[in-house]
Each structure stands twice: as C-alpha cells, then as structure tokens.
Design a protein around this motif. Structure first.
Motif, PDB file in Angstrom:
ATOM      1  N   ALA A 263     -21.551   8.325 -10.545  1.00 36.91           N
ATOM      2  CA  ALA A 263     -20.890   7.762  -9.081  1.00 36.91           C
ATOM      3  C   ALA A 263     -19.492   7.558  -9.124  1.00 36.91           C
ATOM      4  N   CYS A 264     -18.893   7.246 -10.228  1.00 36.77           N
ATOM      5  CA  CYS A 264     -17.523   7.193 -10.087  1.00 36.77           C
ATOM      6  C   CYS A 264     -16.532   8.375  -9.787  1.00 36.77           C
ATOM      7  N   GLY A 265     -17.024   9.526  -9.816  1.00 40.69           N
ATOM      8  CA  GLY A 265     -16.542  10.625  -9.537  1.00 40.69           C
ATOM      9  C   GLY A 265     -16.318  11.734 -10.783  1.00 40.69           C
ATOM     10  N   LYS A 266     -16.150  11.026 -12.046  1.00 42.39           N
ATOM     11  CA  LYS A 266     -16.090  11.753 -13.183  1.00 42.39           C
ATOM     12  C   LYS A 266     -17.544  12.434 -13.541  1.00 42.39           C
ATOM     13  N   ASP A 267     -17.195  13.341 -14.655  1.00 42.65           N
ATOM     14  CA  ASP A 267     -18.599  14.081 -15.200  1.00 42.65           C
ATOM     15  C   ASP A 267     -18.515  13.359 -16.457  1.00 42.65           C
ATOM     16  N   GLY A 268     -19.863  13.227 -17.051  1.00 40.52           N
ATOM     17  CA  GLY A 268     -20.148  12.684 -18.435  1.00 40.52           C
ATOM     18  C   GLY A 268     -19.593  11.380 -18.917  1.00 40.52           C
ATOM     19  N   CYS A 269     -19.590  10.596 -18.047  1.00 42.97           N
ATOM     20  CA  CYS A 269     -19.398   9.066 -18.489  1.00 42.97           C
ATOM     21  C   CYS A 269     -20.627   8.549 -19.230  1.00 42.97           C
ATOM     22  N   LEU A 270     -20.128   7.600 -19.953  1.00 48.91           N
ATOM     23  CA  LEU A 270     -21.390   6.908 -21.002  1.00 48.91           C
ATOM     24  C   LEU A 270     -22.645   6.760 -20.034  1.00 48.91           C
ATOM     25  N   GLU A 271     -22.456   6.257 -19.032  1.00 46.01           N
ATOM     26  CA  GLU A 271     -23.592   5.717 -18.226  1.00 46.01           C
ATOM     27  C   GLU A 271     -24.492   6.897 -17.858  1.00 46.01           C
ATOM     28  N   THR A 272     -23.860   8.279 -17.701  1.00 47.07           N
ATOM     29  CA  THR A 272     -24.893   9.267 -17.210  1.00 47.07           C
ATOM     30  C   THR A 272     -25.515   9.684 -18.411  1.00 47.07           C
ATOM     31  N   TRP A 273     -25.144   9.294 -19.751  1.00 46.12           N
ATOM     32  CA  TRP A 273     -26.151   9.673 -20.825  1.00 46.12           C
ATOM     33  C   TRP A 273     -27.101   8.600 -20.909  1.00 46.12           C
ATOM     34  N   LEU A 274     -26.721   7.435 -20.788  1.00 44.22           N
ATOM     35  CA  LEU A 274     -27.232   6.105 -21.200  1.00 44.22           C
ATOM     36  C   LEU A 274     -27.876   5.126 -20.519  1.00 44.22           C
ATOM     37  N   ALA A 275     -27.650   5.168 -19.047  1.00 47.57           N
ATOM     38  CA  ALA A 275     -28.048   4.113 -18.211  1.00 47.57           C
ATOM     39  C   ALA A 275     -29.544   4.359 -17.974  1.00 47.57           C
ATOM     40  N   ILE A 276     -30.413   3.400 -17.759  1.00 41.99           N
ATOM     41  CA  ILE A 276     -31.734   3.215 -17.925  1.00 41.99           C
ATOM     42  C   ILE A 276     -32.475   4.376 -16.822  1.00 41.99           C
ATOM     43  N   PRO A 277     -31.796   4.043 -15.526  1.00 44.21           N
ATOM     44  CA  PRO A 277     -32.502   5.138 -14.675  1.00 44.21           C
ATOM     45  C   PRO A 277     -32.199   6.706 -14.859  1.00 44.21           C
ATOM     46  N   LEU A 279     -32.090   7.758 -18.286  1.00 41.78           N
ATOM     47  CA  LEU A 279     -33.084   7.895 -19.338  1.00 41.78           C
ATOM     48  C   LEU A 279     -34.449   8.272 -18.759  1.00 41.78           C
ATOM     49  N   GLU A 280     -34.858   7.340 -18.010  1.00 40.13           N
ATOM     50  CA  GLU A 280     -36.142   7.313 -17.515  1.00 40.13           C
ATOM     51  C   GLU A 280     -36.576   8.619 -16.685  1.00 40.13           C
ATOM     52  N   ALA A 281     -35.425   9.087 -15.757  1.00 41.39           N
ATOM     53  CA  ALA A 281     -35.552  10.232 -15.218  1.00 41.39           C
ATOM     54  C   ALA A 281     -35.724  11.544 -16.077  1.00 41.39           C
ATOM     55  N   GLY A 282     -35.077  11.496 -17.187  1.00 42.89           N
ATOM     56  CA  GLY A 282     -35.189  12.811 -18.114  1.00 42.89           C
ATOM     57  C   GLY A 282     -36.474  12.651 -18.972  1.00 42.89           C
ATOM     58  N   LEU A 283     -36.997  11.388 -19.234  1.00 42.48           N
ATOM     59  CA  LEU A 283     -38.085  11.316 -19.998  1.00 42.48           C
ATOM     60  C   LEU A 283     -39.436  11.615 -19.093  1.00 42.48           C
ATOM     61  N   ALA A 284     -39.247  11.304 -17.671  1.00 46.21           N
ATOM     62  CA  ALA A 284     -40.397  11.474 -16.920  1.00 46.21           C
ATOM     63  C   ALA A 284     -40.785  13.197 -16.818  1.00 46.21           C
ATOM     64  N   GLU A 285     -39.770  13.822 -17.240  1.00 45.79           N
ATOM     65  CA  GLU A 285     -39.643  15.217 -17.098  1.00 45.79           C
ATOM     66  C   GLU A 285     -39.943  16.074 -18.627  1.00 45.79           C
ATOM     67  N   ALA A 286     -40.008  15.160 -19.406  1.00 48.21           N
ATOM     68  CA  ALA A 286     -40.489  15.730 -20.748  1.00 48.21           C
ATOM     69  C   ALA A 286     -41.730  16.144 -20.663  1.00 48.21           C
ATOM     70  N   THR A 287     -42.198  17.288 -21.460  1.00 53.02           N
ATOM     71  CA  THR A 287     -43.416  17.743 -21.529  1.00 53.02           C
ATOM     72  C   THR A 287     -44.272  17.089 -22.919  1.00 53.02           C
ATOM     73  N   ASP A 288     -43.464  16.974 -23.924  1.00 51.65           N
ATOM     74  CA  ASP A 288     -44.089  16.340 -25.017  1.00 51.65           C
ATOM     75  C   ASP A 288     -43.128  15.468 -25.957  1.00 51.65           C
ATOM     76  N   ALA A 289     -43.854  14.859 -27.053  1.00 54.74           N
ATOM     77  CA  ALA A 289     -43.369  13.944 -27.640  1.00 54.74           C
ATOM     78  C   ALA A 289     -41.965  14.093 -28.228  1.00 54.74           C
ATOM     79  N   ALA A 290     -41.886  15.577 -28.948  1.00 51.19           N
ATOM     80  CA  ALA A 290     -40.728  16.118 -29.366  1.00 51.19           C
ATOM     81  C   ALA A 290     -39.555  16.053 -28.390  1.00 51.19           C
ATOM     82  N   GLU A 291     -39.887  16.347 -26.809  1.00 50.85           N
ATOM     83  CA  GLU A 291     -38.835  16.752 -26.052  1.00 50.85           C
ATOM     84  C   GLU A 291     -38.221  15.141 -25.767  1.00 50.85           C
ATOM     85  N   ARG A 292     -39.003  14.476 -25.784  1.00 56.56           N
ATOM     86  CA  ARG A 292     -38.872  12.710 -25.478  1.00 56.56           C
ATOM     87  C   ARG A 292     -38.016  12.075 -26.500  1.00 56.56           C
TER      88      ARG A 292
END
Ligand code: ZN
Length: 380
Positions: A263-277, A279-292
């Motif tokens: 949101a700040c205009g840069k790419d790859g800020c710590l928040e883009t890897w770690l902020a809970i929304p 993480l949740e979006a990534g996990l929602a798309e995971a197909t199995d426990a290993a990907e999660r």
C-alpha cells in the motif's frame, strides 16, 4: 496525591530503578525506588526496605510516612516470627487502593478497554465497535468508552493509558494513524480529567511484556496484525528513535528479489509477507497441508531476514511475537528462528530467545496500564 509528570515513562530513563541516587535528584527517585521495591516484593518491613534500597532507616521512615499519607503504601500487620524484640510491621504498595484504565485502539474493528488493578489484572473489560469511524468521530468513541469504564471502577483511577496505532510522539500526539484518520492529533491533551498517557500500540505492548510477561531488558516485541510493527526495550529503557518511529519495520523492504506490491508504493515490504490479511489470503488458496506450511515458513523466513541485522546491531536477548498464535506459533516462528540463527553470529546471538507472548490479545491494554504505573508511580 502529588502526581509526577505524566510523561514520566517516556523520558528515556531506565525502568525499575535499583540503586539509590545522588542527593540532587534524590527525593523523587528514592520515592520511586521505595514504591518499585514494594511493587516487586511487597510484604517487607522498613528495615528490609532500607537494606534493599541502600537508603538510611531515617530516609525510609520519612518516605514511608509520606507515602502512607498519600494512600500509596499500606501497613499489612506484624511479621509473625520468633526474632527477639518488637515484631516488624510489614508494608506493601496499596494494590487495591487504585485502578488504571487501559485502552487499545489498535484493532481495525473494535476499540478495547479495561479497568485494571495495579498488578495488571483486568477487572472489567468493554469493547465498542468502531464502525469505520475516523477522526473526531473515532475520538468521541474513545471518550465514550473511557467514561463507561470509569463508571465501573471501584477505586480511584490512577490514570488512563492508551495504545494507539501509528506513530505517536512523546507528548501523546498521534502524528499519523491512517486507519483511524488521525494526523497530528493531540490525543493525550484531548482526553482530559485524569492523567493520560498515549503511546504507539507496539511500544505499549513491549512495556506489558516487561511488567507482566517476564521480558528481558533487551527485548524486541513484534506485533503482527493488519500491519507489522515493533516495540524495543534496550537496557530496560523504551526506545523511541529520532522521529518516534523506532520499531516501524513493516514498510522495510525485505530482500532484493522484489515481492508483492505494498500500500505504501514499494514492493516486498515486510508487511506484504507477514501481515495477517496477506497470510490468510495465501492460506485460503493452499490446496494441502504441505503448501500451507510452506506459506507460513516463507513468511517466517522473511521475518528472520528482517530481524537479523536488528538483533546483530542491538545485541538483543529476546524477540517476542504478538499476534494470532494459530498462524505465528508453529512453522512461521520455527522458520524465523532458523533464519536468525543462520544470519547472526552464534558466539553472541546463539542463545537469543524467540517466543510468543503469553499475554494474548490483552497485551496492548495491559501495556497501557504499565505506562500509567511507570508514569505516575515510577514502577514497572
Ligand atoms: Zn510498504
């Protein structure tokens, strides 16, 4: 009761004074020293206090008399022991004589508040839905929540502590908190009637960890939620930085391999890897426990990459994570620890502790109470 400067916790002084001071600034220091000693080990006599503080019996006797007058110290009764002579009267800080209001403004949906006792236990807990209120409307909701809580208190209120998102200066002005629409808002001045202390939520949280969570003196507390921020204690002293933004690591770019837009205009800020929304979006798309697990490990790795130079530069003893334990406490934290070990010097940082806070989601509220204890009584 005479109240010291409410900004006392933020003056860069060490928490928990443990030695007597020079005569020129002795009285307020010694007063805090007596209160601090009783706060951490109540139920001791005047003679014990003199030994523990290095102050003379006369000075202790004088200070204790004054503090009893102010209702801050109570006599518990006499020690039951077989020592010869007159039995000693035991003293404690007046733990039930005062209460503290703690407010947590850091959640995106609700304002949380509590009435706490001097030991940081929550006696009454209330929440107000934020309903997307910003600016003055949000301040009005904070004021209403504070009033509601004050009405439930069963002892005089020592002060109000507030943990706010964003950057907060030492006068309690919220310089910038986009989610609440606060910009240069003198929140500490606007909440009147009682001593008020406002600080950034992560800075409040690290104080909670120090007072009630057993944190070491050189600790970084990383709060992971909508965003990512941290509070730092160095030599048991809160660190604020040159623009009050110490610990604002969320928009530091991690790595040189790009990353998702932020949101700040840069790419790859710590928040883009770690902020809970995220993480949740990534996990929602995971197909199995290993990907999660892989998604969580990658986030932990980026956290480790971001923290390694901080741990190295400051020689921290401990990193504490605060946020949803179901996401953080597992592969994510393990990967962060592995990465930190691989990227720092084992000789100095091999025994670094990385752990979850045990204070759960009340950590900011309890930290806000710790600010009041430190600011009003000089204890932590
Ligand atoms: Zn960013």
């Amino acid at each position: 009761m005479t109240t010291p400067s409410p900004a006392g916790y933020a003056t860069g002084r060490i928490l928990r004074p443990s030695a007597k001071s020079l005569p020129e600034h002795s009285r307020s220091h010694n007063r805090a020293l007596v209160l601090q000693t009783l706060y951490r080990s109540g139920g001791i006599s005047r003679a014990d206090l003199a030994r523990a503080t290095g102050l003379t019996r006369v000075t202790i006797s004088d200070l204790v008399a004054q503090l009893i007058t102010e209702d801050l110290i109570v006599e518990l009764g006499q020690r039951e022991d077989a020592r010869p002579g007159k039995p000693a009267t035991l003293l404690d800080i007046n733990r039930t004589g005062f209460q503290i209001l703690g407010l947590d403004l850091s959640d995106h949906a609700v304002l949380r508040g509590g009435v706490l006792d001097l030991d940081g236990a929550i006696l009454e807990h209330r929440e107000t839905r934020l309903d997307n209120a910003t600016g003055q409307a949000a301040v009005d909701k904070v004021t209403a929540l504070a009033r509601e809580l004050i009405a439930t208190a069963t002892a005089p209120i020592l002060g109000i502590g507030v943990g706010s998102p964003g950057v907060v200066d030492l006068a309690g002005t919220v310089i910038s908190a986009p989610n609440l629409g606060f910009r240069d808002l003198p929140l500490q001045q606007q909440l009147t009637g009682l001593p008020v202390l406002v600080a950034n939520d992560a800075n409040a949280a690290v104080l909670a960890e120090h007072s009630f969570g057993g944190a070491l003196s050189d600790t970084m507390l990383v709060r992971i939620g909508l965003g990512v921020g941290a509070g730092l204690l160095l030599n048991a002293t809160p660190l604020f930085g040159s623009r009050f933004a110490a610990g604002e690591i969320g928009h530091v770019v991690v790595g040189t391999d790009g990353g998702a837009p932020c949101a700040c205009g840069k790419d790859g800020c710590l928040e883009t890897w770690l902020a809970i929304p995220r993480l949740e979006a990534g996990l929602a798309e995971a197909t199995d426990a290993a990907e999660r697990e892989s998604i969580l490990r990658k986030a932990g790795e980026r956290l480790g990459i971001a923290l390694a130079p901080v741990v190295g530069a400051l020689d921290l003893a401990e990193v504490v994570l605060s946020g949803p334990a179901d996401l953080l406490d597992g592969p994510l934290m393990e990967a962060a620890i592995d990465t930190l070990r691989n990227r720092t010097m084992a000789e100095f940082h091999g025994d670094l502790t990385v752990r979850m806070t045990a204070l759960g989601e009340d950590i900011v509220m309890r930290g806000a109470a710790a600010m009041v204890l430190s600011g009003q009584l000089g204890v932590s």
